[in-house]
Enzyme design. Structure first.
Site, PDB file in Angstrom:
ATOM      1  N   ASN A   1      -7.820  -2.556  14.181  1.00 25.09           N
ATOM      2  CA  ASN A   1      -9.232  -2.584  13.124  1.00 25.09           C
ATOM      3  C   ASN A   1      -9.454  -3.550  12.519  1.00 25.09           C
ATOM      4  OD1 ASN A   1      -7.316  -1.561  11.276  1.00 25.09           O
ATOM      5  ND2 ASN A   1      -9.019   0.410  11.159  1.00 25.09           N
TER       6      ASN A   1
ATOM      7  N   GLU B   1      -9.516  -1.457   4.790  1.00 27.19           N
ATOM      8  CA  GLU B   1      -9.998  -1.006   6.218  1.00 27.19           C
ATOM      9  C   GLU B   1     -11.465  -1.803   6.383  1.00 27.19           C
ATOM     10  OE1 GLU B   1      -8.519   0.361   8.323  1.00 27.19           O
ATOM     11  OE2 GLU B   1      -7.412   2.674   7.835  1.00 27.19           O
TER      12      GLU B   1
ATOM     13  N   HIS C   1      -7.422  -4.366  10.043  1.00 27.84           N
ATOM     14  CA  HIS C   1      -7.328  -4.323   8.293  1.00 27.84           C
ATOM     15  C   HIS C   1      -5.916  -4.341   8.871  1.00 27.84           C
ATOM     16  CE1 HIS C   1      -4.756  -0.141   9.341  1.00 27.84           C
ATOM     17  NE2 HIS C   1      -4.196  -1.272   8.632  1.00 27.84           N
TER      18      HIS C   1
ATOM     19  N   ASP D   1       0.835  -1.637  -0.237  1.00 27.41           N
ATOM     20  CA  ASP D   1      -0.196  -0.036   0.119  1.00 27.41           C
ATOM     21  C   ASP D   1       1.210   0.824   0.444  1.00 27.41           C
ATOM     22  OD1 ASP D   1       1.219  -0.655   2.933  1.00 27.41           O
ATOM     23  OD2 ASP D   1      -1.204  -0.936   3.454  1.00 27.41           O
TER      24      ASP D   1
HETATM   25  P1  PGA Z   1       2.211  -2.145  12.611  1.00 30.39           P
HETATM   26  O1  PGA Z   1       0.703  -1.706  11.440  1.00 30.39           O
HETATM   27  O2  PGA Z   1       2.851  -2.666  11.723  1.00 30.39           O
HETATM   28  O3  PGA Z   1       2.600  -0.017  12.515  1.00 30.39           O
HETATM   29  O4  PGA Z   1       1.821  -1.645  13.774  1.00 30.39           O
HETATM   30  C1  PGA Z   1       0.201  -3.034  11.142  1.00 30.39           C
HETATM   31  C2  PGA Z   1      -1.281  -1.876  10.267  1.00 30.39           C
HETATM   32  O5  PGA Z   1      -1.889  -1.414  10.583  1.00 30.39           O
HETATM   33  O6  PGA Z   1      -1.249  -2.751   8.914  1.00 30.39           O
END
Ligand code: PGA
Length: 256
Positions: free
Chosen positions: A135, A142, A137, A66
């Site tokens: 959350n 999302e 995702h 992404d």
């Molecule tokens: P993080 O983020 O690895 O920085 O915890 C994971 C995500 O939000 O996909």
């Protein structure tokens, strides 16, 4: 879904790196790379194996998951810069074999289609590395993302923007992104999700033990044929069947 329970973040990195190394040593490989804190220990371990054990990424083609809309590839907080800092610049992966969506493309819809086509042209992803948001995702898919979605423009959830606010000046967190879809992730021949810390525990439980639902996008991995979830004690702490996963892991390790 295979669950691997680890004692530390470093051990999570070792177990995930074992899976990636096994594929990379087989010959030309396509890796899907996640950015963020979760895969940090995995990338550190891969860098160590590159330096100390000659693990080469010269025949690896890589696709990131992404990118923030509006950020040029060379912006400090772009995921292109981030993956270079976290992994690519420390190994021998040629830069022209690193593919990231262009967040500053004039036509983001066309850019999403172009990126999707470039994954297909490379023959698809052999091993997709994933983190998970609090959350639920994966990538920037999302909650309520279509379970068969492709690379596309998405609006970031308020929770995601809050979680990432520390990386940007006040009020500067992007609102839009480009992300591979849940359909793309489902097509990877192997998926390896790493999660660390108690703030991921509820999302991990929904992903592994909840219903398959767009409400927890990561739950789409229940439909994946070869998904592995590597957890530290905090991230595993809300799982109901911990004893079962531990027993299965012991038996699997004996068979390996
Ligand atoms: P993080 O983020 O690895 O920085 O915890 C994971 C995500 O939000 O996909």
């Amino acid at each position: 879904m295979q669950i691997i329970l680890c004692d530390t973040a470093a051990e999570v990195g070792v177990r995930a790196a074992d899976i990636i190394e096994a594929r990379v040593r087989q010959g030309p490989a396509v890796l899907g790379l996640a950015t963020g804190g979760s895969p940090e220990s995995t990338y550190q371990e891969l860098i160590r194996r590159h330096r100390e054990q000659g693990l080469s990424f010269a025949d690896v083609t890589a696709f990131t998951l992404d990118e923030y809309a509006g950020l040029a590839a060379d912006h400090e907080q772009s995921y292109c810069s981030t993956i270079r800092r976290e992994l690519v610049d420390h190994v021998d992966l040629p830069l022209d074999q690193l593919h990231t969506p262009r967040g500053d493309a004039a036509d983001l819809v066309a850019e999403a289609d172009r990126f999707d086509a470039s994954i297909a042209a490379a023959g698809g992803v052999d091993v997709q590395i994933l983190g998970i948001g609090a959350n639920g995702h994966i990538g920037f898919n999302e909650p309520t993302s279509s379970l068969s979605s492709r690379t596309r423009v998405k609006t970031l959830a308020g929770k995601t923007r809050a979680d990432n606010a520390g990386y940007f000046a006040e009020g500067q967190v992007p609102r839009l992104c480009l992300t591979q879809g849940l359909g793309n992730i489902g097509e990877a021949r192997r998926a390896v999700l790493v999660a660390l810390g108690k703030n991921k525990a509820a999302a991990v439980r929904s992903m592994v033990e909840g219903p398959v639902s767009a409400w927890c996008p990561a739950s789409v991995l229940q439909l994946h044929r070869r998904a592995v979830v590597v957890l530290d004690p905090g991230a595993a702490s809300e799982l109901a069947l911990l004893d079962y996963y531990r027993e299965a892991q012991d038996l699997n390790d004996q068979l390996a």
